[in-house]
Motif scaffolding. Structure first.
Motif, PDB file in Angstrom:
ATOM      1  N   ILE A   1       0.831  -1.190   0.000  1.00 14.64           N
ATOM      2  CA  ILE A   1       0.000   0.000   0.000  1.00 14.64           C
ATOM      3  C   ILE A   1       0.877   1.256   0.000  1.00 14.64           C
ATOM      4  N   MET A   2       0.495   2.223  -0.798  1.00 12.72           N
ATOM      5  CA  MET A   2       1.191   3.498  -0.963  1.00 12.72           C
ATOM      6  C   MET A   2       2.576   3.353  -1.596  1.00 12.72           C
ATOM      7  N   ASP A   3       2.929   2.155  -2.049  1.00  9.93           N
ATOM      8  CA  ASP A   3       4.206   1.933  -2.714  1.00  9.93           C
ATOM      9  C   ASP A   3       4.006   1.918  -4.227  1.00  9.93           C
ATOM     10  N   SER A   4       5.096   1.624  -4.952  1.00 15.59           N
ATOM     11  CA  SER A   4       5.033   1.454  -6.400  1.00 15.59           C
ATOM     12  C   SER A   4       6.066   0.410  -6.792  1.00 15.59           C
ATOM     13  N   ASN A   5       6.174   0.125  -8.076  1.00 12.20           N
ATOM     14  CA  ASN A   5       7.196  -0.810  -8.538  1.00 12.20           C
ATOM     15  C   ASN A   5       8.596  -0.310  -8.208  1.00 12.20           C
ATOM     16  N   PHE A   6       8.767   1.012  -8.129  1.00 13.73           N
ATOM     17  CA  PHE A   6      10.105   1.553  -7.892  1.00 13.73           C
ATOM     18  C   PHE A   6      10.618   1.265  -6.484  1.00 13.73           C
ATOM     19  N   HIS A   7       9.730   0.930  -5.551  1.00 18.58           N
ATOM     20  CA  HIS A   7      10.197   0.535  -4.227  1.00 18.58           C
ATOM     21  C   HIS A   7      10.982  -0.775  -4.294  1.00 18.58           C
ATOM     22  N   TRP A   8      10.850  -1.479  -5.386  1.00 18.96           N
ATOM     23  CA  TRP A   8      11.550  -2.755  -5.568  1.00 18.96           C
ATOM     24  C   TRP A   8      12.746  -2.637  -6.504  1.00 18.96           C
ATOM     25  N   THR A   9      12.847  -1.545  -7.238  1.00 20.03           N
ATOM     26  CA  THR A   9      13.888  -1.455  -8.265  1.00 20.03           C
ATOM     27  C   THR A   9      14.849  -0.288  -8.084  1.00 20.03           C
ATOM     28  N   ARG A  10      14.616   0.571  -7.107  1.00 19.84           N
ATOM     29  CA  ARG A  10      15.520   1.684  -6.847  1.00 19.84           C
ATOM     30  C   ARG A  10      16.181   1.496  -5.494  1.00 19.84           C
ATOM     31  N   SER A  11      17.457   1.855  -5.416  1.00 22.54           N
ATOM     32  CA  SER A  11      18.265   1.579  -4.234  1.00 22.54           C
ATOM     33  C   SER A  11      17.633   2.166  -2.976  1.00 22.54           C
ATOM     34  N   TRP A  12      17.552   1.383  -1.949  1.00 23.57           N
ATOM     35  CA  TRP A  12      16.976   1.830  -0.679  1.00 23.57           C
ATOM     36  C   TRP A  12      18.046   2.193   0.335  1.00 23.57           C
ATOM     37  N   ASN A  13      19.273   1.666   0.166  1.00 28.27           N
ATOM     38  CA  ASN A  13      20.305   1.887   1.169  1.00 28.27           C
ATOM     39  C   ASN A  13      21.668   1.649   0.530  1.00 28.27           C
ATOM     40  N   ASP A  14      22.436   2.708   0.353  1.00 24.01           N
ATOM     41  CA  ASP A  14      23.735   2.590  -0.313  1.00 24.01           C
ATOM     42  C   ASP A  14      24.766   1.816   0.508  1.00 24.01           C
ATOM     43  N   ASP A  15      24.434   1.471   1.740  1.00 28.19           N
ATOM     44  CA  ASP A  15      25.356   0.697   2.567  1.00 28.19           C
ATOM     45  C   ASP A  15      25.348  -0.785   2.224  1.00 28.19           C
ATOM     46  N   HIS A  16      24.433  -1.197   1.361  1.00 30.90           N
ATOM     47  CA  HIS A  16      24.327  -2.609   1.006  1.00 30.90           C
ATOM     48  C   HIS A  16      24.411  -2.789  -0.510  1.00 30.90           C
ATOM     49  N   PRO A  17      25.495  -2.372  -1.137  1.00 28.98           N
ATOM     50  CA  PRO A  17      25.584  -2.502  -2.596  1.00 28.98           C
ATOM     51  C   PRO A  17      25.489  -3.969  -3.018  1.00 28.98           C
ATOM     52  N   GLY A  18      24.742  -4.203  -4.093  1.00 29.75           N
ATOM     53  CA  GLY A  18      24.572  -5.561  -4.581  1.00 29.75           C
ATOM     54  C   GLY A  18      23.370  -6.278  -4.025  1.00 29.75           C
ATOM     55  N   PHE A  19      22.758  -5.711  -2.984  1.00 27.50           N
ATOM     56  CA  PHE A  19      21.619  -6.382  -2.373  1.00 27.50           C
ATOM     57  C   PHE A  19      20.499  -5.393  -2.035  1.00 27.50           C
TER      58      PHE A  19
ATOM     59  N   ASN B   1      11.989  -4.120   8.051  1.00 32.39           N
ATOM     60  CA  ASN B   1      13.428  -4.026   8.321  1.00 32.39           C
ATOM     61  C   ASN B   1      14.227  -5.299   8.077  1.00 32.39           C
ATOM     62  N   ARG B   2      13.595  -6.401   7.734  1.00 34.58           N
ATOM     63  CA  ARG B   2      14.354  -7.631   7.486  1.00 34.58           C
ATOM     64  C   ARG B   2      14.209  -8.110   6.040  1.00 34.58           C
ATOM     65  N   LEU B   3      13.841  -7.213   5.137  1.00 34.37           N
ATOM     66  CA  LEU B   3      13.615  -7.634   3.760  1.00 34.37           C
ATOM     67  C   LEU B   3      14.886  -7.628   2.921  1.00 34.37           C
ATOM     68  N   TRP B   4      15.634  -6.526   2.959  1.00 31.24           N
ATOM     69  CA  TRP B   4      16.725  -6.318   2.023  1.00 31.24           C
ATOM     70  C   TRP B   4      18.073  -6.717   2.600  1.00 31.24           C
ATOM     71  N   GLY B   5      19.092  -6.661   1.759  1.00 30.78           N
ATOM     72  CA  GLY B   5      20.445  -6.975   2.177  1.00 30.78           C
ATOM     73  C   GLY B   5      20.801  -8.430   1.915  1.00 30.78           C
ATOM     74  N   SER B   6      22.080  -8.745   2.091  1.00 34.79           N
ATOM     75  CA  SER B   6      22.558 -10.103   1.831  1.00 34.79           C
ATOM     76  C   SER B   6      21.990 -11.112   2.820  1.00 34.79           C
ATOM     77  N   GLU B   7      21.531 -10.639   3.993  1.00 37.66           N
ATOM     78  CA  GLU B   7      20.892 -11.518   4.972  1.00 37.66           C
ATOM     79  C   GLU B   7      19.392 -11.291   5.051  1.00 37.66           C
ATOM     80  N   GLY B   8      18.853 -10.483   4.146  1.00 35.04           N
ATOM     81  CA  GLY B   8      17.426 -10.196   4.161  1.00 35.04           C
ATOM     82  C   GLY B   8      16.610 -11.346   3.605  1.00 35.04           C
ATOM     83  N   ARG B   9      15.338 -11.338   3.916  1.00 33.81           N
ATOM     84  CA  ARG B   9      14.491 -12.480   3.581  1.00 33.81           C
ATOM     85  C   ARG B   9      14.213 -12.597   2.079  1.00 33.81           C
TER      86      ARG B   9
END
Length: 346
Positions: free
Chosen positions: A69-87, A324-332
């Motif tokens: 809700i209130m999101d778009s496709n770009f929430h899945w395709t644009r970087s959310w956190n530059d501290d986790h490059p590649g994930f 908070n547990r979705l993204w990153g190399s250890e994210g779900r």
């Protein structure tokens, strides 16, 4: 006289294949004519795996991802956190997973759906169930080299998208063979989706849609859910609300309450046992500290109902909140969701 012969071996390194992410526009006949004027032409992100442009006779399984809700496709395709490059994006997770042999090559489709569609057919917001299950799938299967069968087609989503993924798979096992709901919302009544939420009482002060502009999130969300679950083109808010006042007491209001309930998977499941049994895989999860408190409670209840009905499924509670547990190399997404589809899709 002896002639010396020399052989020169030239080694040419192959050019590494690269995945691509493209943005396309998909027409949505099922969305046309909705009362709120939601556009029927929808932007869609499409991830094509590294070998797609080179192995031209190969067909690929597909995974559809539905946003919240209130999101778009770009929430899945644009970087959310530059501290986790590649994930930090879906395409980055796919690239890393394929390179590591952790994820198989798939085509990933992420539509920009209406922010509050709930992936449900409605004359007010449009035919979102039909758009995903019919318009979008047909368009993708025509445009790309897909494996055009349910066993090779999966659907996932987060929050509102998790609700949509579960419900669409439940109703269309001939289209989607595998489903995964991340923190799925509105599986049933409970916690902050109940009369105890003061937002339902606050709706007594909302007389028309323009009044929503300054309302809080829950009040806006309730009306938008109503546009999908209990639309009423003749009502001032274009919906029959599930609760109303009687002599100062907030009580269930009909037909709104029953119409909302008819769109919640907990109460739908008994009518879709045969369809649920056709799925190759059904999985959903919930975080213990999800700020939308109905999600953990109703996820547990949905698992209990499915167990009673004899429906195979996987359900897991985990430490975390709504995102908070979705993204990153250890994210779900990387450790759970992508491998799940990699294993189960043909």
């Amino acid at each position: 006289m002896r002639t010396a012969l020399f052989a020169i071996l030239i080694v040419v390194s192959p050019v590494a294949a690269e995945a691509t992410l493209t943005e396309i526009t998909v027409p949505g006949p099922s969305l046309e004519g909705n009362l709120l004027g939601v556009p029927s032409q929808r932007e869609v992100s499409v991830y094509l795996p590294p070998s797609y442009d080179h192995e031209t006779n190969r067909r690929y399984p597909t995974m559809y991802i539905l946003h919240g809700i209130m999101d778009s496709n770009f929430h899945w395709t644009r970087s959310w956190n530059d501290d986790h490059p590649g994930f930090d994006t879906t395409q980055a997770l796919m690239d890393a997973g394929i390179e590591a042999g952790h994820v198989r090559e798939m085509i990933v489709i992420i539509p920009d759906s209406d922010e509050t569609s709930h992936y449900t057919d409605s004359p007010v917001r449009g035919g979102w169930e039909r758009f995903i299950a019919e318009d979008l799938v047909s368009f993708i299967d025509t445009k790309y080299r897909t494996q055009r069968r349910a066993a090779a087609r999966g659907i996932a989503g987060h929050s509102m998208g998790g609700h949509g993924a579960i419900k669409l798979a439940m109703k269309h096992p001939d289209v989607f063979g595998v489903a995964y709901g991340l923190n799925p919302s509105l599986l049933g009544w409970g916690a902050d989706v109940a009369a105890d939420n003061p937002a339902f009482a606050a709706l007594a002060d909302v007389d028309e849609l323009s009044d929503l502009q300054n309302a809080n999130f829950y009040v806006q969300a309730i009306v938008s859910i109503g546009h999908s679950f209990s639309p009423n083109p003749q009502a001032p808010l274009l919906t029959d609300l599930p609760f109303g006042f009687d002599e100062g007491e907030l009580i269930r209001a009909q037909p709104g309450y029953d119409r909302w309930q008819s769109q919640m998977p907990i109460y739908m499941a008994a009518d879709y046992v045969v369809q649920l049994q056709q799925l190759r895989g059904l999985r959903f999860d919930s975080a213990f500290e999800d700020e939308y408190t109905h999600i953990p409670a109703t996820s547990l209840e949905f698992s209990r109902v499915l167990t009673e009905l004899g429906i195979d499924h996987t359900f897991e509670m985990y430490n975390g909140d709504h995102r908070n547990r979705l993204w990153g190399s250890e994210g779900r997404l990387y450790t759970e969701l992508l491998p799940y589809f990699s294993r189960l899709l043909e």
